[in-house]
Design a protein around this motif. Sequence first.
Motif, PDB file in Angstrom:
ATOM      1  N   ALA A 133       0.037  -4.107  -8.105  1.00 35.28           N
ATOM      2  CA  ALA A 133      -0.234  -3.366  -6.869  1.00 35.28           C
ATOM      3  C   ALA A 133       0.628  -3.771  -5.680  1.00 35.28           C
ATOM      4  CB  ALA A 133      -1.713  -3.505  -6.501  1.00 35.28           C
ATOM      5  N   GLU A 134       1.953  -3.778  -5.884  1.00 38.53           N
ATOM      6  CA  GLU A 134       2.837  -4.043  -4.736  1.00 38.53           C
ATOM      7  C   GLU A 134       2.958  -2.807  -3.845  1.00 38.53           C
ATOM      8  OE1 GLU A 134       5.870  -4.037  -2.030  1.00 38.53           O
ATOM      9  OE2 GLU A 134       6.106  -2.782  -3.792  1.00 38.53           O
ATOM     10  N   GLU A 135       2.899  -1.617  -4.494  1.00 40.67           N
ATOM     11  CA  GLU A 135       3.213  -0.365  -3.791  1.00 40.67           C
ATOM     12  C   GLU A 135       2.069   0.125  -2.904  1.00 40.67           C
ATOM     13  OE1 GLU A 135       6.099   0.972  -3.737  1.00 40.67           O
ATOM     14  OE2 GLU A 135       7.168   0.464  -5.576  1.00 40.67           O
ATOM     15  N   GLY A 136       1.612  -0.680  -1.980  1.00 40.59           N
ATOM     16  CA  GLY A 136       0.673  -0.183  -0.972  1.00 40.59           C
ATOM     17  C   GLY A 136      -0.750  -0.690  -1.086  1.00 40.59           C
ATOM     18  N   ASP A 137      -1.115  -1.334  -2.174  1.00 46.83           N
ATOM     19  CA  ASP A 137      -2.499  -1.759  -2.309  1.00 46.83           C
ATOM     20  C   ASP A 137      -2.705  -3.266  -2.230  1.00 46.83           C
ATOM     21  OD1 ASP A 137      -4.112   0.539  -2.341  1.00 46.83           O
ATOM     22  OD2 ASP A 137      -3.334   1.054  -4.316  1.00 46.83           O
ATOM     23  N   GLY A 138      -1.692  -3.978  -1.772  1.00 48.18           N
ATOM     24  CA  GLY A 138      -1.874  -5.377  -1.405  1.00 48.18           C
ATOM     25  C   GLY A 138      -2.231  -6.336  -2.531  1.00 48.18           C
ATOM     26  N   GLY A 139      -1.566  -6.209  -3.672  1.00 48.19           N
ATOM     27  CA  GLY A 139      -1.840  -7.124  -4.788  1.00 48.19           C
ATOM     28  C   GLY A 139      -1.556  -8.577  -4.448  1.00 48.19           C
ATOM     29  N   ALA A 140      -0.517  -8.817  -3.649  1.00 47.63           N
ATOM     30  CA  ALA A 140      -0.163 -10.202  -3.265  1.00 47.63           C
ATOM     31  C   ALA A 140      -1.304 -10.810  -2.467  1.00 47.63           C
ATOM     32  CB  ALA A 140       1.123 -10.207  -2.443  1.00 47.63           C
ATOM     33  N   SER A 181       6.896  -5.450   9.034  1.00 44.78           N
ATOM     34  CA  SER A 181       5.465  -5.282   8.793  1.00 44.78           C
ATOM     35  C   SER A 181       5.204  -3.784   8.746  1.00 44.78           C
ATOM     36  CB  SER A 181       4.647  -5.898   9.925  1.00 44.78           C
ATOM     37  OG  SER A 181       4.967  -5.269  11.153  1.00 44.78           O
ATOM     38  N   THR A 182       4.126  -3.384   8.095  1.00 44.84           N
ATOM     39  CA  THR A 182       3.791  -1.963   8.103  1.00 44.84           C
ATOM     40  C   THR A 182       2.293  -1.791   8.313  1.00 44.84           C
ATOM     41  OG1 THR A 182       3.906   0.128   6.902  1.00 44.84           O
ATOM     42  CG2 THR A 182       3.680  -1.832   5.574  1.00 44.84           C
ATOM     43  N   ASP A 183       1.943  -0.896   9.221  1.00 43.57           N
ATOM     44  CA  ASP A 183       0.550  -0.630   9.560  1.00 43.57           C
ATOM     45  C   ASP A 183       0.297   0.871   9.498  1.00 43.57           C
ATOM     46  OD1 ASP A 183       0.373  -3.338  10.121  1.00 43.57           O
ATOM     47  OD2 ASP A 183       0.835  -3.055  12.239  1.00 43.57           O
ATOM     48  N   TYR A 291      -6.823   1.275  13.385  1.00 45.89           N
ATOM     49  CA  TYR A 291      -5.523   0.619  13.218  1.00 45.89           C
ATOM     50  C   TYR A 291      -5.622  -0.369  12.056  1.00 45.89           C
ATOM     51  CZ  TYR A 291      -0.969  -1.220  14.551  1.00 45.89           C
ATOM     52  OH  TYR A 291       0.361  -1.566  14.555  1.00 45.89           O
ATOM     53  N   ARG A 292      -4.980  -0.051  10.940  1.00 46.04           N
ATOM     54  CA  ARG A 292      -5.063  -0.939   9.759  1.00 46.04           C
ATOM     55  C   ARG A 292      -3.746  -1.671   9.531  1.00 46.04           C
ATOM     56  NH1 ARG A 292      -6.493   0.884   4.091  1.00 46.04           N
ATOM     57  NH2 ARG A 292      -6.061  -1.289   3.667  1.00 46.04           N
ATOM     58  N   ARG A 293      -3.811  -2.996   9.619  1.00 49.07           N
ATOM     59  CA  ARG A 293      -2.613  -3.787   9.327  1.00 49.07           C
ATOM     60  C   ARG A 293      -2.458  -3.880   7.818  1.00 49.07           C
ATOM     61  NH1 ARG A 293      -1.078  -8.215  13.724  1.00 49.07           N
ATOM     62  NH2 ARG A 293      -1.412  -6.889  15.541  1.00 49.07           N
ATOM     63  N   LEU A 294      -1.342  -3.407   7.295  1.00 55.89           N
ATOM     64  CA  LEU A 294      -1.158  -3.420   5.848  1.00 55.89           C
ATOM     65  C   LEU A 294      -0.351  -4.658   5.431  1.00 55.89           C
ATOM     66  CD1 LEU A 294      -0.455   0.378   5.266  1.00 55.89           C
ATOM     67  CD2 LEU A 294      -2.633  -0.809   5.136  1.00 55.89           C
TER      68      LEU A 294
END
Length: 393
Positions: A133-140, A181-183, A291-294
Amino acid sequence: MKSLIQKMCDDIIPVRHELHQNPATSYEEFYASDLIARKLTEWGIGFERNWAETGIVATIEGRHPSDRAIGLRADIDALDIIEESGQPWSSKISGKMHACGHDGHTSILLGTAKYLQETKNFSGRVHLIFQPAEEGDGGAFRMIEQGLFDRFPMEAVFGLHNWPNLELGKIEFRAGPMWASTDRVTITIRGDGGHAASPHQTIDPIVIGSEIVMALQTIVSRNVDPIDAAVVSVTNFNAGTGAENIIPSQAEILVSVRALKPAVRDVLEQRITEIVTIIATSHRAKADVSYRRLYDPLVNDPEMAEFCAQIARSVVGPNNVNDKCLPWMGAEDFGAFLARKKGCYILLGQKMPDQNSPHNYMLHHPKYDFNDQALPIGIEYFSTLVEKYLEVA
Ligand SMILES: [Zn+2]
Ligand SMILES: [Zn+2]
């Protein structure tokens, strides 16, 4: 090392193609997870499963015992794209595709595992992080939350990404902030709908939303230092029923917000919230700002970047390494690791002279394919990095 790795790639290339044929997105990478586990077992490497669902962490001990340890990471997920690469190993799963080359990254880390397990020419241990889940779902972030760095203490962590804009055999990166960063901001404007013929009896969310969209453009130009980089892109504006004679009650605006520095990120969040609230209030409407910090910005540690520059130069030659590339406003989940551990992330070239090569399409393009010729370079880079960082005294 080079010849051993070249020979090993006879086994690794079919693995890459098998991964490519069986892509899956966020937390559903069961096929990849099983394949990684099977290969690690075959090579006698210990590992733990179920990190962030489908993630795996493998550990290899060097020839000489020591408390020192580092981590290497590969992402294993794919994208919701219908593949058009035309390659014989194209996706067998309709609507899913390895269009970011994570099949290549996984194969590079597997090849590195095989090489390090066979040679063990280092001290301490190396942890191989196969991250979903690197592509947007925060696996790290999910792996970190589950205690990755407590369970597997490590001094530093390293990663890489293939780069279709960079020639095969070249490596580039930079010290400090490299990617943004991306939010995600969701703005909901609640007005009061009515008949298009009587606008004075409504609170029109479309007019208010339009003013907000224009006002948001002033944040980067008037609130951020011109020397700093920032992006405020309105990417969705949804309102209306399809009828031309109805003023709707509500409008929703989606914004992608990016910055290279945490302080700039804070300014963007504050100004967006202020502007939306004040404009909506001035028109007697209500506005919700979610506002969601991704992803964190990807920031390479200067000392680690210098170390990786030496490794890269020894693998591909000094003329093929650019350690002062320009930052990019794209984002990468690896930033979550680098926000907590020192380390460095590099870009591995894969561009071919033939302009129509599938390796030259940008990431996320339906015609893109990872370049297998980058496999031995990535494996040699990671392996050399381990042998040097954990050098046998
Ligand atoms: Zn991607
Ligand atoms: Zn990617």
